[in-house]
Design a protein around this motif. Structure first.
Motif, PDB file in Angstrom:
ATOM      1  N   ILE A 241     -10.915   1.469  -2.121  1.00  0.00           N
ATOM      2  CA  ILE A 241     -11.653   3.009  -1.751  1.00  0.00           C
ATOM      3  C   ILE A 241     -11.214   2.943  -0.462  1.00  0.00           C
ATOM      4  N   PRO A 242      -9.912   3.495  -0.113  1.00  0.00           N
ATOM      5  CA  PRO A 242      -9.383   3.525   1.411  1.00  0.00           C
ATOM      6  C   PRO A 242     -10.445   4.393   2.280  1.00  0.00           C
ATOM      7  N   ALA A 243     -10.959   5.321   1.809  1.00  0.00           N
ATOM      8  CA  ALA A 243     -11.923   6.170   2.895  1.00  0.00           C
ATOM      9  C   ALA A 243     -12.991   5.167   3.285  1.00  0.00           C
ATOM     10  N   ALA A 244     -13.763   4.521   2.340  1.00  0.00           N
ATOM     11  CA  ALA A 244     -14.849   3.531   2.477  1.00  0.00           C
ATOM     12  C   ALA A 244     -14.341   2.432   3.695  1.00  0.00           C
ATOM     13  N   MET A 245     -13.065   2.043   3.384  1.00  0.00           N
ATOM     14  CA  MET A 245     -12.542   0.993   4.187  1.00  0.00           C
ATOM     15  C   MET A 245     -12.239   1.456   5.411  1.00  0.00           C
ATOM     16  N   GLU A 246     -11.797   2.481   5.776  1.00  0.00           N
ATOM     17  CA  GLU A 246     -11.693   3.018   7.182  1.00  0.00           C
ATOM     18  C   GLU A 246     -13.033   3.390   7.933  1.00  0.00           C
ATOM     19  N   HIS A 247     -13.951   3.942   7.147  1.00  0.00           N
ATOM     20  CA  HIS A 247     -14.975   4.283   7.828  1.00  0.00           C
ATOM     21  C   HIS A 247     -16.079   2.749   8.086  1.00  0.00           C
ATOM     22  N   ALA A 248     -16.215   2.002   7.440  1.00  0.00           N
ATOM     23  CA  ALA A 248     -16.858   0.653   7.305  1.00  0.00           C
ATOM     24  C   ALA A 248     -16.146  -0.189   8.384  1.00  0.00           C
ATOM     25  N   LEU A 249     -14.753  -0.383   8.289  1.00  0.00           N
ATOM     26  CA  LEU A 249     -14.381  -1.291   9.063  1.00  0.00           C
ATOM     27  C   LEU A 249     -14.029  -0.757  10.476  1.00  0.00           C
ATOM     28  N   SER A 250     -13.831   0.533  10.427  1.00  0.00           N
ATOM     29  CA  SER A 250     -14.031   0.995  11.876  1.00  0.00           C
ATOM     30  C   SER A 250     -15.129   0.798  12.784  1.00  0.00           C
ATOM     31  N   THR A 251     -16.152   0.771  12.391  1.00  0.00           N
ATOM     32  CA  THR A 251     -17.398   0.414  12.896  1.00  0.00           C
ATOM     33  C   THR A 251     -17.438  -0.910  13.606  1.00  0.00           C
ATOM     34  N   PHE A 252     -16.667  -1.928  12.508  1.00  0.00           N
ATOM     35  CA  PHE A 252     -16.784  -3.168  13.382  1.00  0.00           C
ATOM     36  C   PHE A 252     -15.679  -3.216  14.462  1.00  0.00           C
ATOM     37  N   GLY A 253     -14.779  -2.364  14.390  1.00  0.00           N
ATOM     38  CA  GLY A 253     -13.726  -2.225  15.432  1.00  0.00           C
ATOM     39  C   GLY A 253     -14.143  -1.808  16.778  1.00  0.00           C
ATOM     40  N   VAL A 254     -14.952  -0.952  16.598  1.00  0.00           N
ATOM     41  CA  VAL A 254     -15.682  -0.226  17.792  1.00  0.00           C
ATOM     42  C   VAL A 254     -16.634  -1.146  18.284  1.00  0.00           C
ATOM     43  N   LEU A 255     -17.300  -1.967  17.552  1.00  0.00           N
ATOM     44  CA  LEU A 255     -18.214  -2.901  18.083  1.00  0.00           C
ATOM     45  C   LEU A 255     -17.531  -4.115  18.829  1.00  0.00           C
ATOM     46  N   MET A 256     -16.426  -4.242  18.698  1.00  0.00           N
ATOM     47  CA  MET A 256     -15.856  -5.290  18.980  1.00  0.00           C
ATOM     48  C   MET A 256     -14.902  -5.017  20.267  1.00  0.00           C
ATOM     49  N   ALA A 257     -15.112  -3.855  20.640  1.00  0.00           N
ATOM     50  CA  ALA A 257     -14.029  -3.287  21.861  1.00  0.00           C
ATOM     51  C   ALA A 257     -14.254  -4.110  23.129  1.00  0.00           C
TER      52      ALA A 257
ATOM     53  N   ALA B 191       0.742  -1.226  -0.072  1.00  0.00           N
ATOM     54  CA  ALA B 191       0.021   0.203   0.018  1.00  0.00           C
ATOM     55  C   ALA B 191       0.772   1.396   0.050  1.00  0.00           C
ATOM     56  N   ASP B 192       0.316   2.278  -0.532  1.00  0.00           N
ATOM     57  CA  ASP B 192       0.860   3.666  -0.438  1.00  0.00           C
ATOM     58  C   ASP B 192       0.760   4.137   0.950  1.00  0.00           C
ATOM     59  N   GLU B 193       1.451   4.987   1.183  1.00  0.00           N
ATOM     60  CA  GLU B 193       1.592   5.750   2.522  1.00  0.00           C
ATOM     61  C   GLU B 193      -0.003   6.177   3.118  1.00  0.00           C
ATOM     62  N   GLN B 194      -0.660   6.748   2.325  1.00  0.00           N
ATOM     63  CA  GLN B 194      -2.474   6.945   2.590  1.00  0.00           C
ATOM     64  C   GLN B 194      -2.942   5.535   3.110  1.00  0.00           C
ATOM     65  N   LEU B 195      -2.934   4.537   1.998  1.00  0.00           N
ATOM     66  CA  LEU B 195      -3.561   3.191   2.481  1.00  0.00           C
ATOM     67  C   LEU B 195      -3.142   2.711   3.771  1.00  0.00           C
ATOM     68  N   GLN B 196      -1.819   2.770   3.797  1.00  0.00           N
ATOM     69  CA  GLN B 196      -0.904   2.020   5.190  1.00  0.00           C
ATOM     70  C   GLN B 196      -1.564   2.854   6.501  1.00  0.00           C
ATOM     71  N   ARG B 197      -1.718   3.899   6.241  1.00  0.00           N
ATOM     72  CA  ARG B 197      -2.236   4.831   7.529  1.00  0.00           C
ATOM     73  C   ARG B 197      -3.854   4.369   7.850  1.00  0.00           C
ATOM     74  N   ARG B 198      -4.245   4.362   6.746  1.00  0.00           N
ATOM     75  CA  ARG B 198      -5.745   3.795   6.842  1.00  0.00           C
ATOM     76  C   ARG B 198      -5.847   2.421   7.576  1.00  0.00           C
ATOM     77  N   TYR B 199      -4.823   1.555   6.961  1.00  0.00           N
ATOM     78  CA  TYR B 199      -5.019   0.011   7.579  1.00  0.00           C
ATOM     79  C   TYR B 199      -4.633   0.169   9.100  1.00  0.00           C
ATOM     80  N   LYS B 200      -3.632   1.074   9.325  1.00  0.00           N
ATOM     81  CA  LYS B 200      -3.357   1.306  10.745  1.00  0.00           C
ATOM     82  C   LYS B 200      -4.290   1.531  11.663  1.00  0.00           C
ATOM     83  N   ALA B 201      -5.122   2.579  11.254  1.00  0.00           N
ATOM     84  CA  ALA B 201      -6.330   3.264  11.822  1.00  0.00           C
ATOM     85  C   ALA B 201      -7.183   2.164  12.228  1.00  0.00           C
ATOM     86  N   VAL B 202      -7.701   1.575  11.104  1.00  0.00           N
ATOM     87  CA  VAL B 202      -8.733   0.429  11.473  1.00  0.00           C
ATOM     88  C   VAL B 202      -7.943  -0.578  12.449  1.00  0.00           C
ATOM     89  N   HIS B 203      -7.071  -1.352  11.968  1.00  0.00           N
ATOM     90  CA  HIS B 203      -6.567  -2.345  12.781  1.00  0.00           C
ATOM     91  C   HIS B 203      -6.183  -2.150  14.082  1.00  0.00           C
TER      92      HIS B 203
END
Length: 97
Positions: A56-72, A12-24
């Motif tokens: 679609i990095p922005a969609a990935m971050e928003h959609a998968l962040s939802t799951f991350g929050v729901l599994m806190a 991934a480029d820098e922007q996508l790597q940042r979004r992967y890290k944010a989600v994970h």
């Protein structure tokens, strides 16, 4: 495996790597380990729901962040319960995941 082109984190480029890290970072530690059932024994690649959203990095971050929050960790459901809910929903939707 997804049938579309995906971009794994190590490519991934820098922007996508940042979004992967944010989600994970939102997921509990136990979800960060590779599940052997989704690892391809031929080439070592891993089937990844997050990678399916990598075009679609922005969609990935928003959609998968939802799951991350729901599994806190502070929420009352155990991983076993979360996985059972996901399994039942996927079965009802006739979806592999």
């Amino acid at each position: 495996m997804t049938w579309i082109k995906t971009i794994p984190p190590d490519q991934a480029d820098e922007q996508l790597q940042r979004r992967y890290k944010a989600v994970h970072s939102l997921y509990p530690d136990e979800y960060r380990e590779t599940v052997l059932a989704v690892k391809n024994p031929d080439d070592g690649t891993v089937d990844s729901v997050s990678q399916a959203h990598s075009l679609i990095p922005a969609a990935m971050e928003h959609a998968l962040s939802t799951f991350g929050v729901l599994m806190a960790d502070e929420l009352p459901l155990t991983r076993r319960q979360q996985e059972m809910i996901a399994t039942v929903v996927s079965a009802l939707n006739q979806c592999f995941y």
